[in-house]
Motif scaffolding. Structure first.
Motif, mmCIF file in Angstrom:
data_model
loop_
_atom_site.group_PDB
_atom_site.id
_atom_site.type_symbol
_atom_site.label_atom_id
_atom_site.label_comp_id
_atom_site.label_asym_id
_atom_site.label_seq_id
_atom_site.Cartn_x
_atom_site.Cartn_y
_atom_site.Cartn_z
ATOM 1 N N CYS A 343 0.855 -1.192 0.000
ATOM 2 C CA CYS A 343 0.000 0.000 0.000
ATOM 3 C C CYS A 343 0.892 1.243 0.000
ATOM 4 O O CYS A 343 1.713 1.426 0.897
ATOM 5 C CB CYS A 343 -0.896 -0.027 1.238
ATOM 6 N N ALA A 345 -0.462 4.520 -0.777
ATOM 7 C CA ALA A 345 -1.256 5.713 -0.431
ATOM 8 C C ALA A 345 -2.640 5.226 -0.022
ATOM 9 O O ALA A 345 -2.971 4.052 -0.192
ATOM 10 C CB ALA A 345 -1.360 6.662 -1.628
ATOM 11 N N TYR A 346 -3.424 6.129 0.540
ATOM 12 C CA TYR A 346 -4.828 5.813 0.825
ATOM 13 C C TYR A 346 -5.703 6.705 -0.042
ATOM 14 O O TYR A 346 -5.290 7.790 -0.464
ATOM 15 C CB TYR A 346 -5.193 6.106 2.280
ATOM 16 N N GLN A 347 -6.932 6.238 -0.226
ATOM 17 C CA GLN A 347 -7.874 7.043 -0.972
ATOM 18 C C GLN A 347 -9.185 7.107 -0.183
ATOM 19 O O GLN A 347 -9.650 6.079 0.306
ATOM 20 C CB GLN A 347 -8.120 6.376 -2.319
ATOM 21 N N THR A 348 -9.717 8.328 -0.005
ATOM 22 C CA THR A 348 -11.045 8.454 0.593
ATOM 23 C C THR A 348 -11.856 9.398 -0.255
ATOM 24 O O THR A 348 -11.412 10.520 -0.529
ATOM 25 C CB THR A 348 -11.030 9.045 2.030
ATOM 26 N N VAL A 352 -6.737 11.394 -2.686
ATOM 27 C CA VAL A 352 -5.585 10.571 -2.303
ATOM 28 C C VAL A 352 -4.893 11.190 -1.082
ATOM 29 O O VAL A 352 -4.590 12.375 -1.055
ATOM 30 C CB VAL A 352 -4.595 10.445 -3.482
ATOM 31 N N ASP A 354 -1.582 10.854 1.234
ATOM 32 C CA ASP A 354 -0.332 10.104 1.407
ATOM 33 C C ASP A 354 0.277 10.303 2.785
ATOM 34 O O ASP A 354 1.359 9.804 3.068
ATOM 35 C CB ASP A 354 0.675 10.308 0.268
ATOM 36 N N VAL A 369 -4.275 2.217 -1.780
ATOM 37 C CA VAL A 369 -3.836 2.272 -3.171
ATOM 38 C C VAL A 369 -2.613 1.367 -3.241
ATOM 39 O O VAL A 369 -1.634 1.598 -2.536
ATOM 40 C CB VAL A 369 -3.445 3.722 -3.573
#
Ligand code: IMO
Ligand code: MG
Length: 427
Positions: A343, A345-348, A352, A354, A369
């Motif tokens: 993983c 990065a994150y996505q909400t 995105v 980071d 991600v």
């Protein structure tokens, strides 16, 4: 001179015990600085397999003084049980010292934690039920009783009677539970105190003297950075400071004494108990990870939640601890996977992220991600040099290093002492 801190980089169970055991060969002092018997540090050596909960993982070398620092909360019954078990298996326990400032886990801490967790239902933290949270709460509320108090039976009894009368009001009026008999608790704890008397010391002096002499001091963290009371996924955290800062407070040294902070990361992630975990795998991949790695808690036996390596979390850990370098454990577990995800990065809601979010609710909503890397499908458990790892395994390690932004000092490929690939010296 040098103090090296070993901290968990994730949600605990990263293999801190096996790393501390390894580094202890050259150490004069090995000190635990936080947590209590919620920790389960597994060490495998020629004497067999040990699951340590309070005694530092440095105990297996003949020269180490093993300190349980003031930042640790100690259930004396558990400590005595652990010392007896070690002694019965031929380990010299005379080198153990426990801080007179360490707070005692008392029977009401266990009882109140059980009642609180049950009352919270689905919002429960999923603690190890070792009384850790209530004990640290009492420390902060100035209602705690310390190891050193056991050495003064009269003072201890007076203090205990006062505290238990208060705790009994909580037990009876808030929870409708049975009160505790203060006399029985006093008798029990004073018996523990008599047995522990030779171990109870001002351990900050032991650590300071070793540092002044130029000896190597290892500071062993319990739990992990994402379980830290301030920087973890609050409220799904433990009640102590699990990071490098906690090490100073937890053994009584200044921050400038620390020359190296080593963060331990599993090659994937696990978590026990409640709380968000973006890369959790609830499918057969997660099942395969759990079964291959036998991911069941050393303290509670609970199955651990398993998932892909989370580099957002790892970068956060590197920053808040200012990690000097990292150790990657259990790389061999990934030998069986043809594709490996990380993983990045994150996505909400299409945005995105980071950086690791502060709120547990935001983290729970975050979708990972992923970047996909090719596996190596080769047994790495016998590899001892980095250049002998399959190229894709080397690439995986290098990629983690790049994503975390800190150099890798070593990689472990199995639980035995020799199943280690050194990359850079520590310190
Ligand atoms: P080591 O040292 C993994 C988790 C519990 C729960 C939360 C709070 O072996 O890495 P607590 O009993 O501390 O109040 O529980 O923290 N937890 C651990 N998870 N490894 C540990 O220790 C842990 N110690 C506590 O599962 O989610
Ligand atoms: Mg553990």
């Amino acid at each position: 001179m040098p103090a090296i801190v070993v901290v968990g980089g994730q949600w605990g169970d990263e293999g801190k015990g096996r790393i501390v055991d390894l580094l202890s060969r050259d150490a004069a002092v090995v000190a635990r600085f936080n947590g209590g018997d919620n920790a389960g540090h597994t060490v495998i050596n020629e004497l067999g397999e040990f699951a340590l909960h309070l005694v530092p993982a440095g105990i297996f070398y003949p020269q180490t003084l093993c300190v349980i620092g003031n930042g640790v909360v100690v259930n004396p019954k558990v400590l005595l049980g652990e010392l007896d078990l070690l002694a019965a298996r031929g380990v010299d326990i005379s080198r153990v010292a426990v801080s007179d400032r360490a707070h005692l886990v008392m029977p009401y801490h266990l009882e109140i934690e059980r009642l609180e967790e049950e009352a919270q239902g689905t919002a429960a933290i999923g603690t190890t039920r070792r009384g850790i949270g209530p004990c640290y709460a009492d420390k902060a509320a100035r209602l705690g009783i310390r190891m050193g108090d056991l050495l003064d039976p009269e003072g201890f009894t007076t203090r205990l009677k006062f505290v238990i009368e208060y705790k009994n009001r909580v037990l009876e009026r808030v929870y409708g539970a049975r009160p505790l008999d203060w006399q029985a608790v006093a008798d029990e704890y004073l018996r523990y105190g008599e047995r522990l008397r030779p171990f109870i010391r001002d351990t900050s002096l032991i650590v300071a003297r070793a540092l002044d002499q130029g000896d190597l001091v290892l500071l062993e963290g319990a739990q992990g950075t994402l379980l830290d009371l301030d920087y973890g996924t609050y409220p799904y955290v433990t009640s102590s400071s699990t990071g490098a800062g906690g090490a100073c407070l937890g053994v009584g040294i200044g921050p400038t004494r620390i020359t190296h902070t080593l963060g331990v990361f599993k090659a994937y992630v696990t978590r026990v108990g409640g709380g968000p975990m973006p890369t959790e795998l609830t499918d057969e991949v997660g099942q395969l990870l759990r079964e291959r790695a036998r991911e069941y808690g050393a303290t509670t036996g609970r199955p651990r939640r398993c998932g892909w390596f989370d580099a957002v979390l790892a970068r956060f850990s590197a920053r808040v601890n200012d990690l000097t370098s990292i150790a990657i454990t259990r790389l061999d577990i990934l030998d069986a996977f043809d594709r490996i995800r990380v993983c990045v990065a994150y996505q909400t809601d299409g945005v995105v992220l980071d950086e690791f979010p502060t709120s547990a609710a935001r983290l729970a909503a975050a979708k990972p991600v992923y970047e996909e890397l090719p596996g190596w499908l080769t047994d790495t458990s016998g590899v001892r040099r980095f250049e002998d790892l399959p190229p894709n395994a080397q690439r995986y390690v290098r990629r983690l290093e790049e994503l975390i932004g800190r150099p890798v000092s070593l990689v472990s490929v199995g639980p035995e002492r020799n199943q280690v690939i050194p990359l850079r010296p520590i310190p």
